[in-house]
Design an enzyme around this catalytic site. Sequence first.
Site, mmCIF file in Angstrom:
data_model
loop_
_atom_site.group_PDB
_atom_site.id
_atom_site.type_symbol
_atom_site.label_atom_id
_atom_site.label_comp_id
_atom_site.label_asym_id
_atom_site.label_seq_id
_atom_site.Cartn_x
_atom_site.Cartn_y
_atom_site.Cartn_z
ATOM 1 N N SER A 179 -33.775 31.115 -117.325
ATOM 2 C CA SER A 179 -33.478 30.475 -116.390
ATOM 3 C C SER A 179 -32.297 29.446 -116.244
ATOM 4 O O SER A 179 -32.358 28.240 -118.070
ATOM 5 C CB SER A 179 -34.900 29.862 -116.599
ATOM 6 O OG SER A 179 -36.041 29.883 -115.321
ATOM 7 N N GLY A 180 -31.558 28.574 -116.450
ATOM 8 C CA GLY A 180 -30.660 27.726 -116.220
ATOM 9 C C GLY A 180 -29.810 28.352 -116.592
ATOM 10 O O GLY A 180 -28.683 27.665 -116.537
#
Length: 255
Positions: A202-203
Site C-alpha cells: 500500500s502507498g
Amino acid sequence: MLCWISACLLASLLLPNGECSHIIGGREAAPHSRPYMALLDTNGEQCAGTLIKADWVLTAAHCEVNSSTTIKLGVHSKKKKDKYIQKFKVLRIIRHNYNGTTMDNDIELVQLSCKAKLNKAVKILPLPKKCDDVKDGTVCDTAGWGSTKKNTLQLSDKLMEVSLPAISRKKCAAMWKPYRITPNMMCTLDASGKEDACLGDSGGPLICKKMFRGIVSFGPDPCANPKLPGVYTFLTKDYIKWIKKEINKKTNTIN
C-alpha cells in the site's frame, strides 16, 4: 508493508472480499533501480511511498503515519546495512479528504524532517504531466516490500516489482459491484490470477509508460484474484493541483 494491517482489517469488513492492496508473482527489483521508493514504518506497521520532492513523500491516506513513523530512502533489503539508506522522521502529514468507507481520496503527503541527499539510490519521481485515463491493456509497474504469497502476512525483505495490465474503469466497476469505483481510482488485473500487488505494498507507485499514474490502494482477498482487480488512487488533475498547493505551504508542525 505493515501500514496495511489496521486499514485492511477495516476494509475487509467494508469491501466485498476486499483488503488493502498489497507483490504476488513478481520479481526482485535490481538494487536501487527504483530510487524513488520510500519505506514507511510506524511501530512495526509498514507502507510504501514515493519521493516526489527532496523532502516530500506521497503515499496512501489509509497508511498509519504519525510522529513516530520512520521513513527510509535508498532501501533494497530491509535487513542488510546499506551506505545509501537515509532515515527521516516526519515533519508534516497532509491527508486528503479520505473516506475510509469507500476508500475514495486514498492519498496523503508526508513531509520529511529534512531534505534527502539525492544520489543514484535516492531520486525524485516526477508527478505526471498529463492526467488522461490510462488506456485499457497498458502495462504498468508497481513495487513494494509486501507479501509475495497469498494468504500470508510474511512480508518481503527485498524490494519486489511486478508488471500488470491496466483495465478500464468501466470494466473494473462492473467487477467490483456493488462497491463503487470512482473517477479518482484506476485498476489493474492479471487475468491469469498469478500476479498482483499484495499485503504491505500500500502507498507505493503505479507507473505506466514511465509515468507516475497511481498509488496502491486496495485489492481482493486473497491477492491475485482474476475476478477482482487491484485498485489504485488515480493521480488526477485535481490531485496534482492539491499536491503542488500543499507542498508550497510553510509550517513546522505535524497535522
